[in-house]
Design an enzyme around this catalytic site. Structure first.
Site, mmCIF file in Angstrom:
data_model
loop_
_atom_site.group_PDB
_atom_site.id
_atom_site.type_symbol
_atom_site.label_atom_id
_atom_site.label_comp_id
_atom_site.label_asym_id
_atom_site.label_seq_id
_atom_site.Cartn_x
_atom_site.Cartn_y
_atom_site.Cartn_z
ATOM 1 N N LYS A 36 0.801 -1.238 0.000
ATOM 2 C CA LYS A 36 0.000 0.000 0.000
ATOM 3 C C LYS A 36 0.826 1.277 0.000
ATOM 4 C CE LYS A 36 -0.710 0.026 4.993
ATOM 5 N NZ LYS A 36 -1.414 -0.759 6.007
ATOM 6 N N ARG A 129 -7.546 -0.627 17.310
ATOM 7 C CA ARG A 129 -7.964 -0.300 15.955
ATOM 8 C C ARG A 129 -8.990 -1.364 15.598
ATOM 9 N NH1 ARG A 129 -4.069 0.628 10.733
ATOM 10 N NH2 ARG A 129 -4.681 -1.529 10.317
#
Ligand SMILES: *Cc1c(COP(=O)(O)O)cnc(C)c1O
Length: 353
Positions: A36, A129
């Site tokens: 990414k 998260r």
């Protein structure tokens, strides 16, 4: 060559990948290569594939699409959006998940396409998260096991991100524990335990990774030759795969303190200046629209970055041993944030060496 640009040394990247893949192999851990940061550019992914990664992993479908030419299983790292279920099944083989509604939508999509989509159920072991809390695991697993079209392939966790929690033998053992409980209660064998990102590598070096962990999802460590829990460089890796280049467009001796009443700068902050007398200042043709300036470090360590606006970067080159001139190129190393921004900016050209 045109500027600003990032140069990418594909040979060094392949070597970094091979070194880290081998380190993981010694602990029976497969590597999901995370693409990414460089937006899934195939030339760069190819170096990681040649270096021996087993899976290609990315947060974004757009990037995974660029990897369709590689014959490796694809992992979607960010929990799929509900609206993305069809694309998730089409462009990834495995996705990380924590929501039953989404898993059910993936199940529907996969059945419609006559496919089986693999799920890694994310467990939040403390970083806050993504992921379900460990206490909710068995109930959710029971429901997932009833769905057709999806296979509960693994359990995973992510640390070092929102909460900055460092992976440890203790918090990763929660995955082992849940795997055992699932076996006990449902007689179902979990295939993959994915024990985090580049922040988990320090546990391999100190031999403290639970032996059941058999996968890590690695981006930064491969790209920068660094584990990310303590920021230590990894043995036999390169830290200069990526270099940022910017060209000097002005070079003058000027005072170090601006003249006049000081108001907000271009970004609404009121700047403060230390008087260093007259200094030799270079302006490089790049700015915040190109790269996260605070993540750059000049390779000439006698240069100091004084600041930047949208498209001008101001450098103090007074102490440098190099006699810089207009047209010269200054080189910088990039941290994670700088890499991310430079690859996302269309103004930054990419060159391969
Ligand atoms: C980005 C990401 C990774 C890779 O992190 P690195 O620190 O670059 O190794 C791994 N897992 C998930 C879920 C991610 O979003």
């Amino acid at each position: 060559m045109r500027y600003p640009s990032v140069t990418i040394n594909l040979e060094k990247l392949e070597k970094n990948t091979a070194t880290i893949v081998n380190l993981c192999k010694k602990h029976n851990i497969s590597v999901s290569g995370v693409t990414k940061v460089f937006c899934g550019i195939p030339e760069i992914t190819n170096a990681m594939v040649k270096g021996g990664i087993s899976f290609i992993a990315d947060s974004r479908i757009e990037n995974l699409k660029k990897s369709m030419c590689f014959n490796l299983p694809k992992i979607l790292l960010r929990l799929p959006m509900l609206s993305q279920a069809d694309d998730a099944v089409t462009y990834s083989d495995i996705s990380l998940n924590s929501e039953y509604v989404t898993i059910a939508a993936l199940s529907d999509a996969a059945r419609r396409m006559n496919q089986t989509h693999k799920i890694i159920l994310m467990i939040d072991v403390g970083d806050l998260r993504e992921g379900i809390l460990p206490k909710d695991c068995l109930n959710l697993v029971e429901k997932i096991l009833k769905l057709k079209g999806v296979e509960l392939f693994g359990l995973g966790t992510n640390l070092n991100c929102f909460g900055g929690v460092i992976p440890s033998f203790e918090n990763l053992s929660i995955l082992t524990d849940l795997k055992n409980k699932i076996k006990e209660k449902f007689n179902f064998e979990i295939t993959m335990l994915s024990g985090g990102n580049s922040g988990s590598l320090h546990l391999l070096e100190s031999n403290k990774i639970p032996k059941e962990i058999n996968n890590l999802r690695l981006g930064e460590s491969i790209l920068r030759g660094m584990e990310s829990s303590y920021g230590r460089y990894l043995d036999d890796t390169f830290d200069d795969v990526f270099i940022f280049n910017a060209e000097i467009i002005e070079l003058k001796e000027k005072p170090s303190v601006p003249a006049g009443e000081i108001g907000p700068d271009a970004f609404g902050n009121k700047p403060v200046f230390t008087d260093r007398g007259t200094i030799k200042r270079a302006i490089a043709a790049c700015g915040r629209q190109d790269v996260n300036i605070s993540g750059l470090r000049p390779l000439d360590n006698l240069i100091e970055i004084l600041g930047a606006s949208s498209d001008h970067m101001i450098l103090d080159v007074t102490k440098s041993k190099t006699d810089y001139k207009v047209g010269d190129v200054v080189k910088f190393s990039l941290d994670y944030g700088a890499l991310l921004s430079a690859f996302t900016s269309e103004y930054v050209l990419k060159y391969y060496t």
